[in-house]
Each structure stands twice: as C-alpha cells, then as structure tokens.
Design a protein around this motif. Structure first.
Motif, PDB file in Angstrom:
ATOM      1  N   LEU A 171       0.838  -1.215   0.000  1.00  0.00           N
ATOM      2  CA  LEU A 171       0.000   0.000   0.000  1.00  0.00           C
ATOM      3  C   LEU A 171       0.866   1.257   0.000  1.00  0.00           C
ATOM      4  O   LEU A 171       0.512   2.259  -0.607  1.00  0.00           O
ATOM      5  N   TRP A 173       4.164   1.108  -0.857  1.00  0.00           N
ATOM      6  CA  TRP A 173       5.318   0.829  -1.712  1.00  0.00           C
ATOM      7  C   TRP A 173       6.627   1.152  -0.981  1.00  0.00           C
ATOM      8  O   TRP A 173       7.475   1.904  -1.472  1.00  0.00           O
TER       9      TRP A 173
ATOM     10  N   VAL B 170      -1.856  -6.830  -7.796  1.00  0.00           N
ATOM     11  CA  VAL B 170      -0.869  -7.090  -6.752  1.00  0.00           C
ATOM     12  C   VAL B 170      -1.264  -8.344  -5.956  1.00  0.00           C
ATOM     13  O   VAL B 170      -0.405  -9.156  -5.605  1.00  0.00           O
ATOM     14  N   THR B 175       2.431 -10.007 -12.928  1.00  0.00           N
ATOM     15  CA  THR B 175       3.557  -9.111 -13.214  1.00  0.00           C
ATOM     16  C   THR B 175       3.459  -8.465 -14.594  1.00  0.00           C
ATOM     17  O   THR B 175       3.887  -7.323 -14.778  1.00  0.00           O
ATOM     18  N   PHE B 251      -1.145   4.673  -2.688  1.00  0.00           N
ATOM     19  CA  PHE B 251      -0.969   3.321  -3.228  1.00  0.00           C
ATOM     20  C   PHE B 251      -0.720   3.405  -4.735  1.00  0.00           C
ATOM     21  O   PHE B 251       0.256   2.846  -5.247  1.00  0.00           O
ATOM     22  N   PHE B 255       3.024   3.407  -6.497  1.00  0.00           N
ATOM     23  CA  PHE B 255       3.314   2.350  -7.471  1.00  0.00           C
ATOM     24  C   PHE B 255       3.958   2.942  -8.716  1.00  0.00           C
ATOM     25  O   PHE B 255       4.992   2.452  -9.185  1.00  0.00           O
ATOM     26  N   ARG B 258       7.570   4.347  -7.747  1.00  0.00           N
ATOM     27  CA  ARG B 258       8.606   3.510  -7.128  1.00  0.00           C
ATOM     28  C   ARG B 258       8.583   2.037  -7.525  1.00  0.00           C
ATOM     29  O   ARG B 258       9.519   1.305  -7.214  1.00  0.00           O
ATOM     30  N   ALA B 259       7.535   1.573  -8.199  1.00  0.00           N
ATOM     31  CA  ALA B 259       7.466   0.134  -8.452  1.00  0.00           C
ATOM     32  C   ALA B 259       7.209  -0.245  -9.904  1.00  0.00           C
ATOM     33  O   ALA B 259       7.729  -1.249 -10.387  1.00  0.00           O
ATOM     34  N   ARG B 262       9.835  -1.564 -12.195  1.00  0.00           N
ATOM     35  CA  ARG B 262      10.428  -2.854 -11.831  1.00  0.00           C
ATOM     36  C   ARG B 262       9.753  -4.030 -12.528  1.00  0.00           C
ATOM     37  O   ARG B 262      10.247  -5.161 -12.460  1.00  0.00           O
ATOM     38  N   PHE B 263       8.580  -3.777 -13.147  1.00  0.00           N
ATOM     39  CA  PHE B 263       7.856  -4.843 -13.839  1.00  0.00           C
ATOM     40  C   PHE B 263       7.836  -4.633 -15.351  1.00  0.00           C
ATOM     41  O   PHE B 263       7.179  -5.373 -16.069  1.00  0.00           O
TER      42      PHE B 263
END
Lengths: 321, 321
Positions: A171, A173, B170, B175, B251, B255, B258-259, B262-263
């Motif tokens: 939530l 990250w 998630v 992914t 959230f 994402f 920061r995330a 990565r995918f």
C-alpha cells in the motif's frame, strides 16, 4: 465432512486447502506445513540450535511446540515489555509452557534491565507503541541469539501476519521493506539468521493447534496494538479471503516467487553503509543504533554488559560459522 | 467548513486533500486535477484529436465534459454491448450529452455489427461477462481510434478504478499487467496511444461533478458486474481509505513512482511476438486475435469492412505521427 487423511469425523475445516481434518491429522498437517516451509526455504538444518521468540501468544508457543516435536534444539526467549497485566499474563503462559516441556526459556525484562517500558517509550517518542516495541524486539532477539551462539532466531509470524505486513508494504510501496520481506534472512555481519517457519499456516490454525495440544496462551491482543493499521490490513484481507479462499496464500507466495527479487536492490542498498553502534556494537546505518537512541529518549539506561568489544567478538564468531 | 479557495460555503469535502470546496471551486479543482494528470504524464498535446470512450456513466461523461471545456478536440465513442435496459439507458445518456454539447458521438453497436452480445458471449465462453466485455471494448476502441486517425483513446478510469485494478494485480502478482498499468500507454505498432486523465480524481468526485454540471448519467452499476472481484477490491480499499484518507492515492501514485518500472520487462516480453491477426489485422500474440475468436465462439460474424489491408494502412499512418 470427513478427514482428508483418515476419513474420520473432523474438528476443523481449511477452506483454502479445500480440506477438513480430525484432531490427529490436523496436528500432522501443521507439522507437515512447518517441515515444508523449513525445507522449501532452507530455514534450518538438522542439529541447528535455534532461539524461538516467545511472546506467550498462540503462534510462538505453537511454533516452539512444533519445533521441539520435530526434533530441533530450540530454546525460547521471552521479552518483558512492561505492558501491565498483558505482560504479566503472557510471561506466565511462556513460563508455564517451558516448565511443562522442560524446555529452556531465556528471559530479558526491559523495565528491569533497561529502565523503560513500551508504553513510556511510545509517549517519549510520540510514535505508535508498536514502533518502539518492534524495534526493541528486533534488537534484543538479535543480541540474545548472537550472544548465545544460536544458529537462528525463529519467529512465529504466520501467513495472516506476513500477508498483512506485505499488504501494508505494498500500500505504501515501501520498496526497501519489500526487498527483505522474506521467510529467511541469512546471517550477515552483525545480524543472526532469521526464519519464519509458520508462513504456510494461518492464525486460525495456530489457535486450533494450541487448543488441541492443551497449550495455555494469552488470547487477548496486546492492548497497545488496538486500532493499529496492521489490524485494519488483516480485516481487509480477511474480507477477500472469505470470498476467495487461498487469496492470502497466493498473495504472499506469489510475491515471493514473482516479485520479491525485483526489490532486492533496495534492501541491499540499505545494508551497504552498516557500521557498529559505538554504544552497544549492533550494526546500524545511523551514528548510534535505533535501540540505543530509544533507550535514551525513553529515559532508560544501557547495562554495562553491552560494551562494544565483547559483543564485537561474539559477532565475529557468529559470522564465521 | 469554508471553501479552500474562496472561503464561501462548501458543497463537498475531500478528506484526502484535507479540503472542502464550493460549487465553482470544486469544478475548478476537477479541471486542475485533469490538467495536472495530462501534464505530469504527458498524456496529450494541444491540438490533439482524441476519442473518449463513453459508457454513459459518470466518469466518461464528466471526462468528456472536462476535455471539451479544456479545449481538446474530443469526440466520443459509445459501444452498444447488448445488455438489455442497461445498454438502452446508458446509450440514451451518452446521446443526450453529445446533443447538448453539440459534440460528435461515434456509435458501434456490437449486436448489430458483430451479431452477438455480452451476456451471450459470457455464456459461450464460460467466463465472467466482464472478461468478454473488456476484451471487446479494448479491441473496438483501438480500431475506431486508428480508423478515425485519432491521436489517442481517452478512458474515464478514475483513482478508485486504478487503485482497485492495481490491488487485484498485486494480490495475484500479475507481473505482466503490473508492467503496463500506467496512466499513459504510448502508441506502438498496431495500438493507439491510451490515456487516463481522471487518475487524480475519485469516483465520488466524478459523481459530484456530474450532479453540479447537470449531466444526466446512468447511476446503476452494470448488472453483469454485480459481485465481481473488482468491486470486492474497491470495498477493501474503501475501508482503508476511510481510516487513512489519501491511502488510495499513495498506493497508486507510489506504485507509479517507485514500483511500476520494476515490472516493465514483463510487459515488454509480452509484446515481442506481436503480429497482425489474419482475420482483422489487429496486433496479437496468438494465431488469431482474441476478439475474432470471441466473435466466433459467441456465434457472431465479422463485417466485411475489417479486411486486413485497409486496417494495416491506417495503422502504419498512425504509428508515424
């Protein structure tokens, strides 16, 4: 419904396994799940001496019981947190179990040995009590394991715990936490190995395990934790699990197999700048470690036994094993 | 509480912004949020011709209204899904809005043009209706945008939608979906650019926007979607948002910042093997595209206008703009 293994009448249904078990086969199921977690994640080897973090709750007492039955050389460590009746009662449960099994329980009492308690630390730091508590637990479990020459610290985090922590980390990250939210953290300079053998078992299973095994545990949630976010994350996941049994398992194990490695760089970056705390010798990225700063802010004191030199030696010995 | 901008009495409170607004300043807030999303993610440039996917619901009609007011050359596209009264009523709302604004509404009626409907497709494919519906929408929006020479397909996904989809992705660690859950997908061979300018606005804000602007929209949820998982994910996030205002925003935007990157490798891997569908020319990784297979399974037929050559030319022109 009949027991999946022996076709006898059942005592518990596990929807995510689409199965139900009788008393004996349920205990067998719990042992098998622990064995599988230990094996799949290479948590422990036969002959390892491990230190179980015992809170007096269902998870840690069930875990200790399971490890002893599986033949591990497992001592317990109980931390006195100074949380009034809750601490009194949880300590009583931990001691009663140890006595019954003839197992060794190490005790560290924070108020006696460090001159503060968790409720006081929360007020002094102006943060939620779980923050000071978690920090103290990690520090003191690590230290006790290294000082005692144990191969690993073993904690009773179950599937519900890990899924809720993962949900919180996702939530927000918190990429650095995601990078190290693993069922095994290997030993590294100044830290013992840490393992979570209950990740394949849910909290309802652990309560049932204790009831069936006649283990007296503290049923109440910690009064300091009431209303914390972690419990809100558990509620949210419970609602999803209710309509999709297995959702928590898939969330957590899917993370481990398909996502965790994608955050590994963040966890490593955090560790690059570790050095020993000048006060206690624990590894830290700050000038002094977070526990020593907490003790100071909470008005406590560090006992003389924690001089850096002695700890440094213990740790070097640990790291080379 | 007074309006954050003008100190007049308010009509809506937005807890995640710790603010409340009067009628006019709320409309200004919505326009500013769209402008900011468009700017921050470089969704559109001045002068772009865009095609708004209009369902007749609050989000898509508010979006169309906002884009027209912000000066975009925005036509609407309404898809007839053949879902009984729900489709009748939603089509009526879309047409009424277009007429009121003197805006151009393109219509594609699946039952008339392809000989099947969503309820029938769900039965034929033995999957949830949302699966056949989403697939058809993506395919037909893409095709209409390319055929019409539009610079982008614009959809009314709001913050609640995106957060719920992200939560689902998630929970299952999809992914490949995580790699492309972005507010802008650039145009690439055979696909138009796709943008979501409402990602900074919640569903409650869009309903309020329509009420204030006097836009008549279909209030009912699609009857086919009742009880689907997506709604369960929304409920779970709503519970968290209620105790932590701003949780959904953090959230989703956490994402993105920061995330998501990565995918990215998983999303790219999926695109490596695209080739034109031999039946309709749409890009696909399979032998025939999923929409053509759906039409066939649902007992429909593909109109003659979709010969590969013509589509191929339109698409090449699009890709070079």
């Amino acid at each position: 419904m009949k027991c999946r293994r022996c076709r006898q009448p059942t005592v518990i249904e596990l929807r995510r396994h689409n199965a139900a078990f009788c008393r004996d086969c349920f205990l067998h199921h719990c042992r098998e799940q622990v064995k599988r977690a230990v094996h799949d994640f290479r948590m422990m080897a036969p002959g390892d001496r491990v230190l179980v973090a015992v809170s007096g709750g269902k998870d840690s007492l069930a875990l200790w019981d399971l490890l002893l039955d599986l033949g591990y050389d497992a001592d317990g460590l109980y931390l006195g947190l100074g949380i009034g009746e809750y601490s009194d009662e949880s300590g009583r449960c931990a001691r009663a179990y140890a006595e019954r099994r003839g197992a060794k329980l190490v005790e560290v009492d924070i108020p006696t040995q460090f001159g503060f308690d968790i409720p006081g630390a929360a007020i002094a730091t102006r943060r939620v009590p779980c923050s000071a508590c978690g920090l103290s637990k990690r520090h003191l479990f690590d230290r006790a394991a290294l000082d005692g020459g144990y191969d690993a610290v073993v904690t009773g985090h179950n599937l519900d715990d890990e899924a809720a922590v993962l949900f919180g980390n996702v939530l927000h990250w918190h990429t650095e936490y995601l990078g190290r939210q693993l069922p095994v953290l290997p030993a590294r300079d100044g830290f013992p190995r840490k393992v979570k053998p209950l990740v394949r078992l849910g909290e309802r299973e652990m309560a049932a395990y204790c009831v069936i095994r006649g283990i007296d545990y503290i049923v109440e949630e910690c009064p300091m934790a009431a209303g914390n976010r972690h419990l809100g994350y558990k509620d949210a996941l419970n609602a999803i699990e209710a309509s999709s049994p297995g959702a928590k398992h898939d969330f957590y194990f899917g993370f481990l197999s398909r996502a965790a490695a994608r955050f590994a760089d963040r966890a490593e970056a955090d560790q690059a700048t570790l050095h020993p705390c000048p006060t206690c010798g624990a590894p830290t990225t700050a000038e002094r470690c977070a526990f020593c700063r907490l003790v100071e802010r909470a008005g406590g004191s560090l006992p003389g036994a924690t001089v850096p030199v002695e700890l440094g030696e213990t740790r070097r010995a640990e790291v080379t094993t």
